[in-house]
Every structure is written in structure tokens, then in C-alpha cells.
Motif scaffolding. Structure first.
Motif, PDB file in Angstrom:
ATOM      1  N   ASP A  99     -14.927   1.434  -2.015  1.00  0.00           N
ATOM      2  CA  ASP A  99     -15.389   0.208  -2.674  1.00  0.00           C
ATOM      3  C   ASP A  99     -15.654   0.384  -4.164  1.00  0.00           C
ATOM      4  OD1 ASP A  99     -15.240  -1.152  -0.239  1.00  0.00           O
ATOM      5  OD2 ASP A  99     -17.361  -0.826   0.217  1.00  0.00           O
ATOM      6  N   ASP A 147       0.819  -1.215   0.000  1.00  0.00           N
ATOM      7  CA  ASP A 147       0.000   0.000   0.000  1.00  0.00           C
ATOM      8  C   ASP A 147       0.857   1.272   0.000  1.00  0.00           C
ATOM      9  OD1 ASP A 147      -2.487  -1.339   0.127  1.00  0.00           O
ATOM     10  OD2 ASP A 147      -2.418  -1.409   2.332  1.00  0.00           O
ATOM     11  N   VAL A 169     -10.408   2.063   2.102  1.00  0.00           N
ATOM     12  CA  VAL A 169     -10.497   1.826   0.665  1.00  0.00           C
ATOM     13  C   VAL A 169     -11.918   2.121   0.190  1.00  0.00           C
ATOM     14  CG1 VAL A 169     -10.234   0.105  -1.165  1.00  0.00           C
ATOM     15  CG2 VAL A 169      -8.698   0.067   0.819  1.00  0.00           C
ATOM     16  N   ASP A 184     -14.178   1.898  -6.558  1.00  0.00           N
ATOM     17  CA  ASP A 184     -13.058   1.769  -7.493  1.00  0.00           C
ATOM     18  C   ASP A 184     -11.785   1.194  -6.876  1.00  0.00           C
ATOM     19  OD1 ASP A 184     -12.297   3.894  -5.912  1.00  0.00           O
ATOM     20  OD2 ASP A 184     -12.264   5.369  -7.530  1.00  0.00           O
ATOM     21  N   GLY A 185     -11.830   0.802  -5.597  1.00  0.00           N
ATOM     22  CA  GLY A 185     -10.661   0.219  -4.948  1.00  0.00           C
ATOM     23  C   GLY A 185      -9.590   1.218  -4.564  1.00  0.00           C
TER      24      GLY A 185
END
Length: 192
Positions: free
Chosen positions: A78, A22, A76, A80-81
Motif C-alpha cells: 500500500d 501486471d 500490492v 507505494d503501490g
């Protein structure tokens, strides 16, 4: 290396344990002066991906050692991540008996209610683990954070210099206050 932090969800977000991979996305949060200026003096702006990886490794190890409900999460979106930020429930100094709820978001995601949702789900997580209250400490002048904590039902309890030697505004949330302040459906960008 992944922390054992539990995954939490809102209608639009997933809060999950940090991962070392990340780091580039996390740098979009913690590498920004407009974000880190409001954090504790122990948290400087992260200068590069290498430093971000090291910090994430520390956070992952810390989360693995902390008992629930404490921990650190990546936030995060959801749809588009996109990793939009980070959040935490951490013991407050000096006594470590109270929990602080906190969040940091990418500046380009400010105003969409993500902070409000994040704080709400973390407080609910804490209350589900028999915590009676959670706290937020806010630097004077941080209007966005003050607005977010109030939207979630937090009440100002005063100022304190016991956290990091700074005069900070302290807000407290109890379960009944959280229930009364349940997030509504998001609207257009605003103060949050």
C-alpha cells in the motif's frame, strides 16, 4: 480482463485480482529462479513478459471459475503501490477437497513480514467461508516457507508424496491456531 477475486487487506498490503497489465511486475516474481525453484513442478520460471501475460490470463480465468474462498491474488504494498508478489488459495490434488494457501514474493521484499501477513489474511478469508482448515505444502529445505507457516500457527502433519509426485512437508492450520498466531507489527528484515 479482471478476475472476480475479492480484494483483501492487511495493515500494509492489498490482495487484489490479477490484471494482464501486471505482467511486467509479476515477472519480477515469477521470472526469478530463486522464487520458482520452490514451486510445484508444473510452474517453471517464466521467461518473458509475453509468457507472463499468458499465464496471468490463465490465472484470471481460473479465479473466475473457482468458488470462494478459492482464488489467486496479486499482492500490492500500500505504501507505494509496488506489486510485491502473488498468493493463492487453491484446491489440493488428488481429491480437490482441501485448500492450499500459498504465496510468492519478489526476493527484494523478503524479510519484511509480507508473507506472514498474506498467509494470515488468506487463511482468515478461508475460515470466513466455513473452511475448517487450510494446508500448506512446502518443499524440504525451504526454510523461509516453513518459518512463515509456523509463525501463522500452522502445525506440521507429516510428509506426503501425493502432491505432484514429490515428497513434501504438509502443514495444517485451524481457525483457533490462526487466532493465536495473529501477526504482530513488522520489525526489521528477518527470515520471513
Amino acid at each position: 480482463m479482471t478476475a472476480v477475486t475479492n480484494e483483501l487487506t492487511t495493515s500494509r498490503l492489498t490482495l487484489r485480482g490479477w490484471r494482464v497489465e501486471d505482467a511486467p511486475a509479476a515477472l519480477e516474481v515469477y521470472g526469478r529462479a530463486e522464487v520458482t525453484r520452490w514451486l510445484s513442478p508444473e510452474m517453471d520460471r517464466v521467461p518473458d513478459v509475453r509468457a507472463m501475460k499468458l499465464l496471468l490470463q490463465q490465472w484470471i480465468a481460473e479465479s473466475a471459475r473457482l468458488p470462494a474462498p478459492s482464488g489467486r491474488w496479486a499482492v500490492v504494498r500500500d505504501a507505494d503501490g509496488l506489486l510485491v508478489g502473488g498468493a493463492h488459495l487453491l484446491p489440493l490434488p488428488p481429491g480437490q477437497e482441501d485448500l492450499e494457501v500459498g504465496w510468492q514474493l519478489r526476493p527484494d521484499t523478503w524479510g519484511y513480514g509480507y508473507a506472514t501477513e498474506t498467509m494470515h489474511v488468506l487463511a482468515g478469508w478461508a475460515f470466513g467461508h466455513d473452511m475448517d482448515e487450510v494446508f500448506a505444502v512446502v518443499r524440504p529445505g525451504n526454510a523461509r516457507a516453513s518459518s512463515t507457516v509456523r509463525k501463522n500457527g500452522m502445525h506440521w502433519v507429516g510428509e506426503s508424496g501425493k502432491y505432484f509426485g514429490l515428497d513434501l512437508q504438509v502443514f495444517r492450520l485451524r481457525m483457533a491456531d490462526l487466532d493465536a498466531a495473529a501477526p504482530t507489527s513488522p520489525g526489521p528484515p528477518g527470515v520471513d
